[in-house]
Write an enzyme that holds these catalytic residues in place. Sequence first.
Site, PDB file in Angstrom:
ATOM      1  N   ASP A 258      47.420  32.627  33.412  1.00 49.72           N
ATOM      2  CA  ASP A 258      46.233  32.886  34.220  1.00 49.72           C
ATOM      3  C   ASP A 258      46.113  34.378  34.534  1.00 49.72           C
ATOM      4  O   ASP A 258      45.054  34.987  34.357  1.00 49.72           O
ATOM      5  CB  ASP A 258      46.298  32.068  35.512  1.00 49.72           C
ATOM      6  CG  ASP A 258      45.160  32.369  36.467  1.00 49.72           C
ATOM      7  OD1 ASP A 258      44.074  31.787  36.300  1.00 49.72           O
ATOM      8  OD2 ASP A 258      45.358  33.184  37.386  1.00 49.72           O
TER       9      ASP A 258
ATOM     10  N   LYS B 223      43.279  37.516  33.273  1.00 51.95           N
ATOM     11  CA  LYS B 223      42.623  38.425  34.205  1.00 51.95           C
ATOM     12  C   LYS B 223      42.981  39.882  33.906  1.00 51.95           C
ATOM     13  O   LYS B 223      42.137  40.778  34.024  1.00 51.95           O
ATOM     14  CB  LYS B 223      43.010  38.054  35.636  1.00 51.95           C
ATOM     15  CG  LYS B 223      42.513  36.669  36.042  1.00 51.95           C
ATOM     16  CD  LYS B 223      43.110  36.185  37.351  1.00 51.95           C
ATOM     17  CE  LYS B 223      42.619  34.791  37.708  1.00 51.95           C
ATOM     18  NZ  LYS B 223      43.259  34.241  38.919  1.00 51.95           N
TER      19      LYS B 223
END
Length: 429
Positions: A202, A206
């Site tokens: 995750d 980003k």
Amino acid sequence: MRTRPLKVALLGCGVVGSEVARIMTTHADDLAARIGAPVELAGVAVRRPDKVRGGVDPALITTDATALVKRGDIDVVVEVIGGIEPARTLITTAFEHGASVVSANKALLAQDGATLYAAAEQHGRDLYFEAAVAGAIPLIRPLRESLAGDKINRVMGIVNGTTNFILDKMDSTGAGYQEALDEATALGYAEADPTADVEGFDAAAKAAILAGIAFHTRVRLDDVSREGMTEVTAADFASARQMGCTIKLLAICERAADGESVTARVHPAMIPLSHPLASVREAYNAVFVEAEAAGRLMFYGPGAGGSPTASAVLGDVVAVCRNRLNEATGPGESAYTQLPVSPMGDVVTRYHISLDVADKPGVLAQVATVFAEHGVSIDTVRQQGKDGEASLVVVTHRAPDAALSGTVEALRKLDTVRGVASIMRVEGE
């Protein structure tokens, strides 16, 4: 004020999507006043039409997302379904049929953002994605717009609330990794399968998005070096405290000193307690930006959850709707620098290495020799011994990651080294 409403199609009505729909309904008058025209929810595409969705008119529900985005009267498509497909096809189809797009899809943007940017530019439409990184924290727009006249050299931050909650509990309560994870799961911070969070996937997505915007170059998910935090132990926190540090899972995007390349990485690291990121607690996110003219900036706030993420989505909806009224578009892709992304081996930083060694004369000299042979300078050494066994903690000066990897490989071959217990980078100094 224009009387014809701007029509919004919503793809996905889960935790975030349902909150977007609720805010659009309850704050309709305020949104209209801010935009200069009414905004109307024109359709909601879902996979399970029979599920009860409070506050959403059942007449708006459809399972045919493709037909919804092909409607010629849709002004803005909000995509909160996630994943690569069918999201990518639905977004490009929306552009083809005249709609702008607001997305929270970090995975797709990190893997194939170039395709989405190109489709948006081709059809003269907007692609906004504030909610894709750090939830409610205004971060993407400041990087794309407020700092567009500056040169950004570094972006470092905590961009995953689940991992920060776990590490914060390990630090503040002395809990082990599994115990802290169980608490995060019970409180709803961690998914039943927490792999995407705790293994850094995750945060890596980003980091790719942030690096691309900050350095005006294309950075894909595959370009980001990634290490999870499942191996962090109570002993690591004890060592960190002795150094006046704590441990965070960091996303770090840097421009090389010569300006000719960039790096993007995600890994656990020790940071000094004096650094602003060290005080970020619980499931909060924070991102530290270092720019040439603006200096050091920090963005802090809730990084996930239905309401915070919906806030970011609606902020983009307002901006895109204003653009539609003015027959204009906001910033698109800026990748003019085309800088290469260097491998992890080129990253230069400090290291904390914990070794299990034999407790006998000459061990420290052997270890020091290995570090010297690989060009890694030692800053401090701490040794404790008992009953024929010892632990040796070495903190280095700054060195390339490749040199450190070679050092560790050579250390493992020493007869006197029984194991490399921990390797952790030291950042933020």
